[in-house]
Design a protein around this motif. Structure first.
Motif, short mmCIF file in Angstrom:
data_model
loop_
_atom_site.label_atom_id
_atom_site.label_comp_id
_atom_site.label_asym_id
_atom_site.label_seq_id
_atom_site.Cartn_x
_atom_site.Cartn_y
_atom_site.Cartn_z
N SER A 167 -6.18 26.69 -1.79
CA SER A 167 -6.58 27.84 -2.61
C SER A 167 -5.37 28.58 -3.15
O SER A 167 -4.24 28.41 -2.67
N SER A 168 -5.62 29.41 -4.17
CA SER A 168 -4.51 30.22 -4.70
C SER A 168 -4.05 31.24 -3.66
O SER A 168 -2.88 31.63 -3.64
N ASN B 265 -8.40 36.61 -4.73
CA ASN B 265 -8.89 35.27 -4.45
C ASN B 265 -10.01 35.35 -3.42
O ASN B 265 -9.80 35.86 -2.32
N GLU C 19 -1.60 29.42 -1.58
CA GLU C 19 -0.39 29.24 -2.40
C GLU C 19 0.44 30.52 -2.44
O GLU C 19 1.66 30.49 -2.27
N ASP C 20 -0.23 31.65 -2.64
CA ASP C 20 0.49 32.92 -2.75
C ASP C 20 1.12 33.33 -1.42
O ASP C 20 2.27 33.78 -1.39
N ARG D 148 -2.61 37.21 -5.52
CA ARG D 148 -3.69 37.31 -6.50
C ARG D 148 -5.04 37.55 -5.83
O ARG D 148 -5.26 37.14 -4.68
#
Length: 253
Positions: free
Chosen positions: A232-233, A212, A236-237, A210
């Protein structure tokens, strides 16, 4: 023996360097021995992981045959073969060399047993440097931005991969296409994702990266996303992508 992975797209700005850095860091967190090789004259991978782009020993000297692969460790413990601006001239300098497509493969073979994964961040072109990376690799990851122009030139890239497979490296394969800079709030991004998945079928990773801001901030801070913003995303990704990549590659061991 390390599995060698090239991260390739001849279009710039698709998240190639961020993918190399953050997949490398995610693999290291999972206990893997990782080496990152910067093959780009822009030296973005070298710089974004906090290594000087003005070192005397770089991939350039190694490609010229002056030294073995020079490996430096950054502040976060990642092993990196740095690049430099001189790489912009390497193509002319090795053009007359015998087996010029095999230069990187021979360099890597000297350290391959020391690592589990070797990730190569390629320049944004289908140059002799990219061909060297493909010739040395077991598989390829293709980051693709979730934008209309992302699809342009993909046919040419896959054709070159097939040419290298047929003529230089029979074991070469595409591990998968990674969709980057994805914003599910944008219908346009969703449409492009569907087109990519329909076009390339099972060659596309389920994970998307994503959009970010922390990913860009980590680059500016000269750290990978896990050391800069572990919650953070982006972290995570890339963690999810690493797990998917490992699961997929385990079927080829």
């Amino acid at each position: 023996m390390a599995k060698i992975v090239s991260i390739i797209n001849h279009k710039g700005g698709v998240g190639k360097t961020a993918t190399a850095a953050n997949l490398g860091a995610a693999l290291q967190i999972r206990g893997k021995r990782v080496l990152l090789i910067d093959m780009d004259a822009q030296s973005n991978l070298t710089d974004c992981l906090g290594v000087s782009t003005e070192l005397d020993d770089t991939i350039y000297q190694a490609m010229r045959g002056y030294i073995p692969l020079p490996i430096v460790k950054n502040e976060d413990g990642l092993d990196i073969v740095p690049s430099c601006l001189d790489m912009s001239a390497i193509e002319m300098e090795i053009m007359q060399k015998y087996a010029r497509e095999q230069i990187l493969h021979k360099l890597i073979s000297q350290v391959q047993e020391q690592y589990d994964y070797i990730l190569i961040d390629c320049p944004p072109s289908l140059s002799i440097l990219t061909i060297n990376a493909m010739t040395a690799s077991d598989c390829i990851i293709i980051p693709v931005e979730a934008e209309y122009l992302a699809m342009r030139g993909m046919g040419r890239l896959t054709n070159v991969i097939h040419e290298v497979k047929n003529n230089l490296n029979p074991k070469l394969r595409i591990s998968g296409i990674l969709i980057t800079k994805y914003d599910r709030r944008k219908n346009f991004n969703q449409d492009i994702q569907e087109i990519i998945r329909d076009t390339f079928q099972g060659d596309v990773f389920t994970t998307t990266i994503r959009t970010n801001v922390a990913i860009g901030e980590a680059t500016a801070a000269k750290h990978d996303i896990f050391h800069y913003a572990p919650k953070s995303s982006g972290a995570e990704d890339y963690a999810s992508f690493c797990d998917e990549f490992l699961k997929k590659e385990s079927t080829f061991n």
